[in-house]
Design a protein around this motif. Structure first.
Motif, PDB file in Angstrom:
ATOM      1  N   TYR A  69       3.725 -31.047 -69.915  1.00  0.00           N
ATOM      2  CA  TYR A  69       2.806 -30.938 -71.144  1.00  0.00           C
ATOM      3  C   TYR A  69       2.032 -32.050 -71.161  1.00  0.00           C
ATOM      4  CZ  TYR A  69       4.558 -26.315 -72.685  1.00  0.00           C
ATOM      5  OH  TYR A  69       4.530 -24.980 -72.934  1.00  0.00           O
ATOM      6  N   ASP A  70       0.990 -32.115 -71.810  1.00  0.00           N
ATOM      7  CA  ASP A  70      -0.019 -33.373 -72.262  1.00  0.00           C
ATOM      8  C   ASP A  70       0.471 -33.822 -73.288  1.00  0.00           C
ATOM      9  OD1 ASP A  70      -1.789 -35.312 -72.233  1.00  0.00           O
ATOM     10  OD2 ASP A  70      -3.386 -34.188 -72.396  1.00  0.00           O
ATOM     11  N   ILE A  71       1.594 -34.606 -73.660  1.00  0.00           N
ATOM     12  CA  ILE A  71       2.337 -34.892 -75.087  1.00  0.00           C
ATOM     13  C   ILE A  71       2.178 -36.461 -75.022  1.00  0.00           C
ATOM     14  CG2 ILE A  71       4.546 -35.253 -75.825  1.00  0.00           C
ATOM     15  CD1 ILE A  71       5.126 -32.370 -75.311  1.00  0.00           C
ATOM     16  N   PRO A  72       1.596 -36.932 -76.081  1.00  0.00           N
ATOM     17  CA  PRO A  72       1.403 -38.376 -76.415  1.00  0.00           C
ATOM     18  C   PRO A  72       2.709 -39.193 -76.054  1.00  0.00           C
ATOM     19  CG  PRO A  72       1.525 -37.293 -78.317  1.00  0.00           C
ATOM     20  CD  PRO A  72       1.237 -36.352 -77.457  1.00  0.00           C
ATOM     21  N   SER A  73       2.448 -40.373 -75.642  1.00  0.00           N
ATOM     22  CA  SER A  73       3.763 -41.264 -75.562  1.00  0.00           C
ATOM     23  C   SER A  73       3.562 -42.180 -76.741  1.00  0.00           C
ATOM     24  CB  SER A  73       3.428 -42.030 -74.408  1.00  0.00           C
ATOM     25  OG  SER A  73       4.653 -42.956 -74.105  1.00  0.00           O
ATOM     26  N   PHE A  74       4.788 -42.691 -77.555  1.00  0.00           N
ATOM     27  CA  PHE A  74       5.061 -43.419 -78.474  1.00  0.00           C
ATOM     28  C   PHE A  74       6.170 -44.382 -78.229  1.00  0.00           C
ATOM     29  CE2 PHE A  74       3.427 -39.923 -81.092  1.00  0.00           C
ATOM     30  CZ  PHE A  74       2.098 -40.056 -80.847  1.00  0.00           C
ATOM     31  N   LEU A  75       6.154 -45.612 -78.503  1.00  0.00           N
ATOM     32  CA  LEU A  75       7.160 -46.620 -78.257  1.00  0.00           C
ATOM     33  C   LEU A  75       7.870 -46.656 -79.580  1.00  0.00           C
ATOM     34  CD1 LEU A  75       5.707 -49.595 -76.308  1.00  0.00           C
ATOM     35  CD2 LEU A  75       6.604 -47.638 -75.365  1.00  0.00           C
ATOM     36  N   PHE A 192      16.299 -29.330 -58.425  1.00  0.00           N
ATOM     37  CA  PHE A 192      15.519 -29.416 -59.890  1.00  0.00           C
ATOM     38  C   PHE A 192      15.478 -30.631 -60.431  1.00  0.00           C
ATOM     39  CE2 PHE A 192      14.350 -27.917 -64.075  1.00  0.00           C
ATOM     40  CZ  PHE A 192      13.883 -26.649 -63.996  1.00  0.00           C
ATOM     41  N   PHE A 193      14.281 -31.111 -60.866  1.00  0.00           N
ATOM     42  CA  PHE A 193      14.062 -32.323 -61.673  1.00  0.00           C
ATOM     43  C   PHE A 193      13.131 -32.212 -62.942  1.00  0.00           C
ATOM     44  CE2 PHE A 193      14.334 -33.488 -57.286  1.00  0.00           C
ATOM     45  CZ  PHE A 193      14.947 -34.328 -57.175  1.00  0.00           C
ATOM     46  N   VAL A 194      13.512 -33.001 -63.677  1.00  0.00           N
ATOM     47  CA  VAL A 194      12.747 -32.904 -65.124  1.00  0.00           C
ATOM     48  C   VAL A 194      11.821 -34.007 -65.341  1.00  0.00           C
ATOM     49  CG1 VAL A 194      14.677 -31.480 -66.242  1.00  0.00           C
ATOM     50  CG2 VAL A 194      14.545 -34.217 -66.292  1.00  0.00           C
ATOM     51  N   VAL A 195      10.690 -33.689 -65.910  1.00  0.00           N
ATOM     52  CA  VAL A 195       9.670 -34.609 -66.160  1.00  0.00           C
ATOM     53  C   VAL A 195      10.068 -35.109 -67.723  1.00  0.00           C
ATOM     54  CG1 VAL A 195       7.255 -35.249 -66.252  1.00  0.00           C
ATOM     55  CG2 VAL A 195       8.145 -33.658 -64.695  1.00  0.00           C
ATOM     56  N   ALA A 196       9.964 -36.401 -68.075  1.00  0.00           N
ATOM     57  CA  ALA A 196      10.541 -36.840 -69.259  1.00  0.00           C
ATOM     58  C   ALA A 196       9.816 -37.913 -70.040  1.00  0.00           C
ATOM     59  CB  ALA A 196      11.983 -37.417 -69.322  1.00  0.00           C
ATOM     60  N   ARG A 197       9.549 -37.984 -71.247  1.00  0.00           N
ATOM     61  CA  ARG A 197       9.348 -39.097 -71.947  1.00  0.00           C
ATOM     62  C   ARG A 197      10.267 -39.639 -72.917  1.00  0.00           C
ATOM     63  NH1 ARG A 197       4.166 -40.445 -71.175  1.00  0.00           N
ATOM     64  NH2 ARG A 197       2.532 -39.023 -70.953  1.00  0.00           N
ATOM     65  N   HIS A 198      10.368 -40.993 -73.290  1.00  0.00           N
ATOM     66  CA  HIS A 198      11.093 -41.445 -74.347  1.00  0.00           C
ATOM     67  C   HIS A 198      10.331 -42.535 -74.892  1.00  0.00           C
ATOM     68  CE1 HIS A 198      12.490 -44.561 -71.392  1.00  0.00           C
ATOM     69  NE2 HIS A 198      12.425 -43.707 -70.571  1.00  0.00           N
ATOM     70  N   GLY A 199      11.087 -43.202 -75.802  1.00  0.00           N
ATOM     71  CA  GLY A 199      10.690 -44.304 -76.706  1.00  0.00           C
ATOM     72  C   GLY A 199      10.654 -45.391 -75.960  1.00  0.00           C
ATOM     73  N   LYS A 200      11.145 -45.928 -74.974  1.00  0.00           N
ATOM     74  CA  LYS A 200      11.375 -47.116 -74.284  1.00  0.00           C
ATOM     75  C   LYS A 200      10.216 -47.628 -73.202  1.00  0.00           C
ATOM     76  CE  LYS A 200      15.347 -48.756 -75.884  1.00  0.00           C
ATOM     77  NZ  LYS A 200      15.548 -50.011 -76.960  1.00  0.00           N
ATOM     78  N   THR A 201       9.301 -46.549 -72.978  1.00  0.00           N
ATOM     79  CA  THR A 201       8.170 -46.920 -72.103  1.00  0.00           C
ATOM     80  C   THR A 201       6.906 -45.685 -72.443  1.00  0.00           C
ATOM     81  OG1 THR A 201       7.667 -46.915 -69.644  1.00  0.00           O
ATOM     82  CG2 THR A 201       9.402 -45.306 -70.147  1.00  0.00           C
ATOM     83  N   ARG A 202       6.011 -46.147 -71.898  1.00  0.00           N
ATOM     84  CA  ARG A 202       4.923 -45.227 -72.081  1.00  0.00           C
ATOM     85  C   ARG A 202       4.824 -44.184 -70.781  1.00  0.00           C
ATOM     86  NH1 ARG A 202       1.836 -45.722 -76.534  1.00  0.00           N
ATOM     87  NH2 ARG A 202       2.023 -47.771 -77.565  1.00  0.00           N
ATOM     88  N   SER A 203       5.751 -44.702 -69.879  1.00  0.00           N
ATOM     89  CA  SER A 203       5.403 -43.860 -68.553  1.00  0.00           C
ATOM     90  C   SER A 203       6.119 -42.684 -68.367  1.00  0.00           C
ATOM     91  CB  SER A 203       6.016 -44.868 -67.499  1.00  0.00           C
ATOM     92  OG  SER A 203       5.292 -45.901 -67.506  1.00  0.00           O
ATOM     93  N   LEU A 204       5.760 -41.785 -67.756  1.00  0.00           N
ATOM     94  CA  LEU A 204       6.543 -40.454 -67.587  1.00  0.00           C
ATOM     95  C   LEU A 204       7.713 -40.759 -66.550  1.00  0.00           C
ATOM     96  CD1 LEU A 204       4.055 -37.751 -66.932  1.00  0.00           C
ATOM     97  CD2 LEU A 204       5.511 -37.715 -68.633  1.00  0.00           C
ATOM     98  N   ALA A 205       8.957 -40.323 -66.801  1.00  0.00           N
ATOM     99  CA  ALA A 205      10.181 -40.340 -65.816  1.00  0.00           C
ATOM    100  C   ALA A 205      10.209 -39.056 -65.228  1.00  0.00           C
ATOM    101  CB  ALA A 205      11.217 -40.868 -66.591  1.00  0.00           C
ATOM    102  N   VAL A 206      10.849 -39.142 -63.859  1.00  0.00           N
ATOM    103  CA  VAL A 206      11.391 -37.883 -63.143  1.00  0.00           C
ATOM    104  C   VAL A 206      12.686 -38.226 -62.778  1.00  0.00           C
ATOM    105  CG1 VAL A 206      10.769 -36.595 -61.293  1.00  0.00           C
ATOM    106  CG2 VAL A 206       8.911 -37.715 -62.188  1.00  0.00           C
TER     107      VAL A 206
END
Length: 264
Positions: A69-75, A192-206
């Motif tokens: 999903y195209d979801i915004p990133s916030f720190l 199976f991998f997940v694509v993640a966002r979290h508040g410590k970085t603006r980058s997508l994680a896999v």
């Protein structure tokens, strides 16, 4: 006799692959630094390409499936990882600061911490309104239900132990953190991998779903967060491994209005 001209210094050697890998924690990592033959299948999706390169996922083979999903990133500011992840899901309306004020008034938190999946679930339910639906998940994440929901377009709010590079690790809950799973990837070996966002970085994680599942299941002890030694944190009755805590708890969100991007 004329002295010999000084010998010019040798140019520095070209960067090695190891020099690329040391950038794993840096948000200013440039996609142009990725070798041309790695993760080239994701050239049109730079964030995915970067996340896969740093995690060594699908380096030379295309995934069978990948969407996010195209979801915004916030720190996050302070220990507000759960509230920041929820604010991302809600497109910043309300903000993490506004969610913090609400959670504090509800006696869910003191400093912004969310050591109860149940409390965050209740906040999520309240703010989704007609924009989606949420389900409380108890049990391991590496299961058919979670995979089916993610493939069907669900997102997932999940607590886990975060390593120094923010990837899932096993620290018994001493580095508890929240992430928002915004997509998935299945590699050419059916992993199976997940694509993640979290508040410590603006980058997508896999991350692998297996590692995230193991990390989520190892949340059994509270440890005072670094940098907040003088703060009092609110733990739910029974602790973080209790019925209201974090261990083997997560929140599924379905029927989202965000734009879904299918890479493969």
């Amino acid at each position: 006799m004329t002295p010999a001209a000084p010998v010019p210094p040798q140019p520095p050697p070209p960067p090695s692959l190891n020099s690329f890998r040391t950038s794993v924690q840096k948000d200013n990592f440039s996609v142009s630094r990725i070798p041309n033959d790695e993760c080239s299948w994701a050239l049109d999706y730079p964030e995915v390409q970067k996340g896969c390169f740093l995690s060594r996922v699908c380096q030379y083979a295309q995934p069978k499936r990948c969407q996010f999903y195209d979801i915004p990133s916030f720190l996050q500011v302070g220990p507000t990882c759960g509230l920041t992840a929820l604010s991302m899901l809600l497109n910043g309306q309300p903000t993490a600061t506004e969610l913090f004020a609400e959670a504090s008034a509800q006696k869910y938190t003191i400093n912004g911490e969310m050591f109860s999946a149940q409390y965050l679930y209740e906040l999520t339910q309240k703010h989704l309104n007609s924009a989606g639906a949420c389900l409380f998940h108890e049990g391991l994440l590496d299961c058919a239900r979670i995979k089916e929901q993610l493939i069907g377009g669900a997102c997932l709010l999940v607590p886990y132990d975060a390593d120094v590079n923010h990837a899932p690790c096993l620290r018994s809950g001493h580095r508890a953190h929240w992430a928002l799973i915004v997509g998935y990837l299945i590699d050419d070996q059916d992993k199976f991998f997940v694509v993640a966002r979290h508040g410590k970085t603006r980058s997508l994680a896999v991350w692998s779903l297996v590692s995230l599942s193991e990390s989520n299941a190892n949340l059994v002890e509270f440890a005072q967060p670094k940098g907040h030694e003088g703060c009092t944190f609110l733990l739910p009755p029974g602790g973080i491994d209790g019925a209201l805590g974090l261990k083997e708890r997560s929140i599924l969100i379905t029927a989202l209005p965000h734009k879904l991007i299918r890479v493969r």
